[in-house]
Design a protein around this motif. Structure first.
Motif, PDB file in Angstrom:
ATOM      1  N   THR A  68      47.244  45.978   0.687  1.00  0.00           N
ATOM      2  CA  THR A  68      46.492  46.274  -0.521  1.00  0.00           C
ATOM      3  C   THR A  68      46.303  45.021  -1.362  1.00  0.00           C
ATOM      4  N   VAL A  69      45.072  44.844  -1.874  1.00  0.00           N
ATOM      5  CA  VAL A  69      44.788  43.718  -2.754  1.00  0.00           C
ATOM      6  C   VAL A  69      44.259  44.264  -4.059  1.00  0.00           C
ATOM      7  N   LEU A  70      44.943  43.996  -5.142  1.00  0.00           N
ATOM      8  CA  LEU A  70      44.481  44.399  -6.459  1.00  0.00           C
ATOM      9  C   LEU A  70      43.970  43.168  -7.190  1.00  0.00           C
ATOM     10  N   ASN A  71      42.776  43.284  -7.752  1.00  0.00           N
ATOM     11  CA  ASN A  71      42.186  42.148  -8.446  1.00  0.00           C
ATOM     12  C   ASN A  71      42.619  42.151  -9.900  1.00  0.00           C
ATOM     13  N   ARG A  72      43.385  41.138 -10.285  1.00  0.00           N
ATOM     14  CA  ARG A  72      43.790  40.996 -11.685  1.00  0.00           C
ATOM     15  C   ARG A  72      43.433  39.587 -12.134  1.00  0.00           C
ATOM     16  N   GLU A  73      42.357  39.471 -12.894  1.00  0.00           N
ATOM     17  CA  GLU A  73      41.888  38.141 -13.296  1.00  0.00           C
ATOM     18  C   GLU A  73      42.743  37.556 -14.412  1.00  0.00           C
ATOM     19  N   ASP A  74      43.219  38.407 -15.300  1.00  0.00           N
ATOM     20  CA  ASP A  74      44.088  37.897 -16.358  1.00  0.00           C
ATOM     21  C   ASP A  74      44.896  39.050 -16.942  1.00  0.00           C
ATOM     22  N   ALA A  84      49.970  55.739  -7.662  1.00  0.00           N
ATOM     23  CA  ALA A  84      49.097  55.636  -8.837  1.00  0.00           C
ATOM     24  C   ALA A  84      47.784  56.382  -8.627  1.00  0.00           C
ATOM     25  N   VAL A  85      47.111  56.107  -7.510  1.00  0.00           N
ATOM     26  CA  VAL A  85      45.811  56.722  -7.265  1.00  0.00           C
ATOM     27  C   VAL A  85      45.957  58.205  -6.968  1.00  0.00           C
ATOM     28  N   ASP A 105      47.245  54.495   2.855  1.00  0.00           N
ATOM     29  CA  ASP A 105      47.397  53.126   2.354  1.00  0.00           C
ATOM     30  C   ASP A 105      48.859  52.726   2.507  1.00  0.00           C
ATOM     31  N   ASP A 106      49.103  51.489   2.951  1.00  0.00           N
ATOM     32  CA  ASP A 106      50.488  51.050   3.169  1.00  0.00           C
ATOM     33  C   ASP A 106      51.218  50.704   1.873  1.00  0.00           C
ATOM     34  N   ASP A 107      50.492  50.585   0.756  1.00  0.00           N
ATOM     35  CA  ASP A 107      51.102  50.228  -0.526  1.00  0.00           C
ATOM     36  C   ASP A 107      51.564  51.497  -1.245  1.00  0.00           C
ATOM     37  N   GLU A 108      52.875  51.699  -1.295  1.00  0.00           N
ATOM     38  CA  GLU A 108      53.425  52.925  -1.884  1.00  0.00           C
ATOM     39  C   GLU A 108      53.071  53.054  -3.356  1.00  0.00           C
ATOM     40  N   SER A 133      49.239  61.953   0.559  1.00  0.00           N
ATOM     41  CA  SER A 133      49.398  60.504   0.650  1.00  0.00           C
ATOM     42  C   SER A 133      50.175  60.142   1.907  1.00  0.00           C
ATOM     43  N   LEU A 134      49.604  59.238   2.713  1.00  0.00           N
ATOM     44  CA  LEU A 134      50.221  58.844   3.973  1.00  0.00           C
ATOM     45  C   LEU A 134      50.263  57.321   4.071  1.00  0.00           C
ATOM     46  N   PRO A 135      51.313  56.752   4.706  1.00  0.00           N
ATOM     47  CA  PRO A 135      51.497  55.303   4.704  1.00  0.00           C
ATOM     48  C   PRO A 135      50.742  54.541   5.791  1.00  0.00           C
ATOM     49  N   ASP A 136      50.290  55.222   6.847  1.00  0.00           N
ATOM     50  CA  ASP A 136      49.665  54.483   7.945  1.00  0.00           C
ATOM     51  C   ASP A 136      48.861  55.414   8.855  1.00  0.00           C
ATOM     52  N   GLY A 137      48.222  54.811   9.863  1.00  0.00           N
ATOM     53  CA  GLY A 137      47.399  55.580  10.778  1.00  0.00           C
ATOM     54  C   GLY A 137      48.186  56.572  11.598  1.00  0.00           C
TER      55      GLY A 137
END
Length: 271
Positions: free
Chosen positions: A2-8, A45-46, A37-40, A59-63
């Motif tokens: 998982t990539v979360l975009n946090r600019e500041d 949160a979602v 999603d692998d990000d617990e 919610s499941l962690p993988d394929g």
């Protein structure tokens, strides 16, 4: 991953509370969602936000967990699939799901903004590609649009099925089956086969084939006729996928400098 975009530090949180003015169009009303999603932390949160909006979230962690879930006879209205997870891409998981007969609509979640990723997702059969930074409200609205668009009155529930010899096409889910086996075509490749089959026995020009996956007049490749190279490459990939199932496959014929045709006649049926 998982990539979360946090600019500041002052940027708005990715999943802020839903404004009341948006709540009506974002309400889930019992829509069942499988979130992979692998990000617990992200799943929590979602999943929590969507649950608060009325979605039923698993919610499941993988394929592997996803395949086990559906293998046990469970169902879902839509799958939310992370674009990149350890050891496997979401696109690969989508292909595996289709081959296992899991034809639930898929929406990809990503922190990667490149158009090439979005094109790959849509060509691979996903119905949407949502950036994780857009927030839960936008995600909920997109899910609503996809699921509700797929719910039709009972009299319209019959699925169109096209049979042409050993080939069966199911346009509603963009799947092609050869001798009962899913050929695993991308959406673009399916559109090409669909065009050829619907005009079976007649040659279709390079230009017409190219236009069916782009737009009329679109030019690509070197020179005025550069699109021919793109069409040849697409046909080669399609043939190879059929030949992986049937080494004697030869239904797509070429008329040099003109185009291609599908041999045989099509029979239109419905389930």
């Amino acid at each position: 991953m998982t990539v979360l975009n946090r600019e500041d530090a002052n940027a708005s949180p990715a999943y802020a509370p839903v404004p009341s003015s948006d709540e009506g169009t974002a309400r889930g009303d019992g829509i069942k969602v499988v979130l992979v999603d692998d990000d617990e932390d992200y799943r929590e949160a979602v999943g929590g936000e969507l649950s608060d909006l009325g979605f039923q979230v698993v919610s499941l962690p993988d394929g592997a967990a996803m395949f086990e879930y559906f293998g046990n006879g469970n169902s879902s209205d839509v799958i939310l699939l992370d674009w990149r997870m350890p050891g496997v891409s979401g696109l690969d998981l989508l292909g595996q799901a289709r081959r296992r007969g899991i034809n639930v609509p898929v929406v990809f979640l990503t922190g990667m903004l490149a158009a090439s990723y979005e094109n790959a997702a849509l060509d691979g059969g996903a119905l949407d590609f949502v950036n994780k930074s857009r927030g839960a409200t936008i995600l909920a609205k997109r899910l609503n649009l996809i699921v509700k668009a797929g719910k039709r009155p009972p009299e319209q529930q019959q699925e169109e099925v096209l049979d042409c010899g050993a080939l069966q096409l199911r346009p509603q889910i963009s799947r092609a089956f050869w001798h009962g086996t899913d050929v695993n075509l991308t959406v673009v490749e399916f559109n090409i086969v669909n065009l050829l089959v619907r005009t079976a026995g007649e040659y279709v020009t390079y230009r017409a084939i190219y236009d069916c996956v782009h737009h009329v007049g679109f030019i690509a490749g070197a020179g005025e006729d550069g699109y021919r190279t793109n069409v040849r490459s697409s046909i080669k990939r399609i043939r190879n996928k059929f030949r992986a199932i049937d080494g004697d496959f030869g239904e797509i014929e070429n008329f040099l400098a003109f185009g291609y045709r599908w041999r045989g006649a099509v029979r239109d049926t419905a389930d």
